[in-house]
Design a protein around this motif. Structure first.
Motif, PDB file in Angstrom:
ATOM      1  N   ASN A  93       0.845  -1.194   0.000  1.00 37.22           N
ATOM      2  CA  ASN A  93       0.000   0.000   0.000  1.00 37.22           C
ATOM      3  C   ASN A  93       0.882   1.247   0.000  1.00 37.22           C
ATOM      4  O   ASN A  93       1.796   1.369   0.819  1.00 37.22           O
ATOM      5  CB  ASN A  93      -0.898   0.009   1.240  1.00 37.22           C
TER       6      ASN A  93
ATOM      7  N   THR B 136      -5.001  -0.407   6.880  1.00 38.19           N
ATOM      8  CA  THR B 136      -5.817  -1.491   7.418  1.00 38.19           C
ATOM      9  C   THR B 136      -6.708  -2.093   6.336  1.00 38.19           C
ATOM     10  O   THR B 136      -6.821  -3.322   6.200  1.00 38.19           O
ATOM     11  CB  THR B 136      -6.678  -0.982   8.589  1.00 38.19           C
ATOM     12  N   THR B 137      -7.341  -1.226   5.548  1.00 34.95           N
ATOM     13  CA  THR B 137      -8.197  -1.709   4.459  1.00 34.95           C
ATOM     14  C   THR B 137      -7.384  -2.458   3.417  1.00 34.95           C
ATOM     15  O   THR B 137      -7.788  -3.531   2.940  1.00 34.95           O
ATOM     16  CB  THR B 137      -8.935  -0.532   3.803  1.00 34.95           C
TER      17      THR B 137
ATOM     18  N   SER C 231       0.819   4.136   1.226  1.00 31.46           N
ATOM     19  CA  SER C 231       0.292   5.053   2.232  1.00 31.46           C
ATOM     20  C   SER C 231       0.581   4.476   3.605  1.00 31.46           C
ATOM     21  O   SER C 231       0.581   3.258   3.787  1.00 31.46           O
ATOM     22  CB  SER C 231      -1.218   5.228   2.063  1.00 31.46           C
TER      23      SER C 231
ATOM     24  N   LEU D 187       1.112  -2.623  12.349  1.00 38.15           N
ATOM     25  CA  LEU D 187       0.048  -3.328  11.638  1.00 38.15           C
ATOM     26  C   LEU D 187       0.603  -4.436  10.746  1.00 38.15           C
ATOM     27  O   LEU D 187      -0.105  -5.404  10.435  1.00 38.15           O
ATOM     28  CB  LEU D 187      -0.751  -2.342  10.775  1.00 38.15           C
TER      29      LEU D 187
ATOM     30  N   THR E 299      -1.223   5.969   6.187  1.00 42.54           N
ATOM     31  CA  THR E 299      -2.420   6.345   6.917  1.00 42.54           C
ATOM     32  C   THR E 299      -3.086   5.071   7.444  1.00 42.54           C
ATOM     33  O   THR E 299      -3.348   4.138   6.681  1.00 42.54           O
ATOM     34  CB  THR E 299      -3.392   7.119   6.003  1.00 42.54           C
ATOM     35  N   LEU E 300      -3.350   5.019   8.735  1.00 43.04           N
ATOM     36  CA  LEU E 300      -3.756   3.761   9.359  1.00 43.04           C
ATOM     37  C   LEU E 300      -5.027   3.180   8.758  1.00 43.04           C
ATOM     38  O   LEU E 300      -5.122   1.973   8.522  1.00 43.04           O
ATOM     39  CB  LEU E 300      -3.932   3.960  10.867  1.00 43.04           C
ATOM     40  N   SER E 301      -6.031   4.022   8.511  1.00 44.17           N
ATOM     41  CA  SER E 301      -7.291   3.503   7.975  1.00 44.17           C
ATOM     42  C   SER E 301      -7.095   2.905   6.589  1.00 44.17           C
ATOM     43  O   SER E 301      -7.664   1.849   6.258  1.00 44.17           O
ATOM     44  CB  SER E 301      -8.342   4.615   7.928  1.00 44.17           C
ATOM     45  N   GLU E 302      -6.275   3.557   5.759  1.00 42.05           N
ATOM     46  CA  GLU E 302      -6.023   3.050   4.412  1.00 42.05           C
ATOM     47  C   GLU E 302      -5.199   1.768   4.449  1.00 42.05           C
ATOM     48  O   GLU E 302      -5.500   0.800   3.727  1.00 42.05           O
ATOM     49  CB  GLU E 302      -5.321   4.122   3.578  1.00 42.05           C
TER      50      GLU E 302
ATOM     51  N   SER F 298      -4.193  13.751   7.914  1.00 41.55           N
ATOM     52  CA  SER F 298      -5.429  12.966   8.019  1.00 41.55           C
ATOM     53  C   SER F 298      -5.917  12.868   9.456  1.00 41.55           C
ATOM     54  O   SER F 298      -7.079  12.544   9.693  1.00 41.55           O
ATOM     55  CB  SER F 298      -5.220  11.568   7.433  1.00 41.55           C
ATOM     56  N   ASP F 299      -5.035  13.115  10.409  1.00 43.68           N
ATOM     57  CA  ASP F 299      -5.388  13.064  11.836  1.00 43.68           C
ATOM     58  C   ASP F 299      -4.731  14.261  12.531  1.00 43.68           C
ATOM     59  O   ASP F 299      -4.077  14.117  13.568  1.00 43.68           O
ATOM     60  CB  ASP F 299      -4.900  11.739  12.435  1.00 43.68           C
TER      61      ASP F 299
ATOM     62  N   GLU G 222      -8.540   1.245  -4.592  1.00 44.99           N
ATOM     63  CA  GLU G 222     -10.003   1.272  -4.565  1.00 44.99           C
ATOM     64  C   GLU G 222     -10.577   1.077  -5.965  1.00 44.99           C
ATOM     65  O   GLU G 222     -11.546   0.324  -6.158  1.00 44.99           O
ATOM     66  CB  GLU G 222     -10.488   2.590  -3.975  1.00 44.99           C
TER      67      GLU G 222
END
Length: 346
Positions: free
Chosen positions: A11, A20-21, A13, A82, A15-18, A43-44, A269
């Motif tokens: 990935n 994780t997905t 990125s 992660l 960014t944790l949310s990205e 982002s945060d 995505e």
């Protein structure tokens, strides 16, 4: 792709949310650079602004840059956690989080190697980015020798990729000669395929060249395929990694080999939503007419031939200058975020 071919997905990125997905989609690593790290902080932002204030209070003599890079370290270590299960499962080959050396050090090989060694100490699964500049090639070999897994960056061309791959190989050979571990290292050599396309389009517009615009979408793909062929021919142990996506060809045409694809989350995505199941095409040559068009552009000839540039010429290549400037500007933007916390506007 990740289940039916040796091609790995990372990935682009931290960014944790990205991330994780993306892990849920099969990603087994993550890349980062100053622009991406800045995006993760933004982002945060309230959270990181509070942390900046804490760091500033804890270190009253620290500069804006020192505070900002402390935040980058914390963002990176958090994301690396992660990927630790994947890192352990893959014995170091995947499951890595990229940290990029400070672009302001790009003229100092010793400083790049030292910072790379420090970053590698922050978490067991950190992989460190060093640019494929003339100075960077020297730092890449030395950092590899010190046991740092390198992700070569600011790299757009076959000669850069080959020079970096050979520098990694020399570093690994030095470790092998001393009986040091290389089996659990996971070096990769990035080709920023979309940024090569970007530069070719600039050249075509600047020089008034009459070429098929659709053919310009294949420049990075063609360079990557050629580098992959040469890496196999020369037995270089580092994997190639494709990054900086601009079109779907940079996905569909590069599946199938023992490489890494690292699209930005927004492109992942799109690929996930497409429902397309890409078939192995990495070994298939680019159409002869497309390649002929590309080879009519002098800067593509420099980018495509293994001897198209010497390391002394890497720094002057247009994509190198453009990208280094963007990374340096991201450093300046991070300084401004810190400044707004420690010296608020009246």
């Amino acid at each position: 792709m990740t289940e039916t071919t040796p091609t790995a997905l990372w990935n682009d990125s931290s960014t944790l949310s990205e991330l994780t997905t993306a892990i849920g989609w099969g990603a087994v690593g993550a890349t980062c650079n100053p622009v991406i790290a800045l995006a993760a902080i933004r982002s945060d932002l309230p959270r990181w602004q509070a942390r900046i204030a804490e760091i500033a209070a804890e270190h009253p003599t620290a500069t804006e840059s020192e505070i900002g890079w402390q935040v980058v370290e914390e963002v990176s270590v958090e994301a690396a956690k992660l990927l630790e299960p994947t890192f352990e499962a893959h014995r170091g080959r995947n499951g890595r989080l990229s940290m990029q050396t400070d672009p302001r050090l790009h003229r100092d090989a010793a400083a790049l190697a030292a910072q790379a060694e420090y970053f590698a100490s922050l978490a067991p699964n950190v992989i460190v980015k060093i640019p494929a500049t003339e100075v960077g090639i020297e730092a890449i070999e030395e950092a590899t020798y010190r046991g740092v897994s390198i992700n070569v960056t600011v790299s757009f061309t076959v000669p850069q990729a080959v020079a970096a791959g050979e520098a990694i190989e020399r570093g690994l050979a030095r470790r092998d000669a001393e009986g040091l571990d290389t089996a659990t290292m996971g070096p990769v050599v990035t080709i920023m395929v979309g940024r090569l396309d970007d530069w070719l389009k600039v050249v075509v517009e600047r020089d008034g060249l009459d070429v098929d615009a659709d053919h310009l979408e294949w420049g990075g793909v063609a360079a990557f395929k050629e580098a992959y062929r040469i890496f196999g021919e020369r037995g270089l142990r580092a994997r190639l990694l494709a990054a900086a996506y601009r079109n779907s060809l940079q996905w569909t045409e590069l599946v199938g080999g023992d490489i890494v694809l690292s699209p930005p989350f927004s492109w992942q995505e799109k690929f996930e939503a497409s429902g397309h199941d890409p078939q192995p095409r990495l070994d298939l040559p680019v159409d002869a007419d497309v390649l002929a068009t590309l080879l009519s552009i002098p800067d593509f000839v420099r980018a495509y031939a293994a001897d198209g540039m010497t390391p002394a010429e890497f720094d002057a290549f247009g994509a190198t200058r453009t990208t280094l400037r963007q990374f340096l500007e991201a450093d300046a933007d991070l300084d401004r975020i810190v400044r707004d916390v420690i010296v608020p506007a009246p």
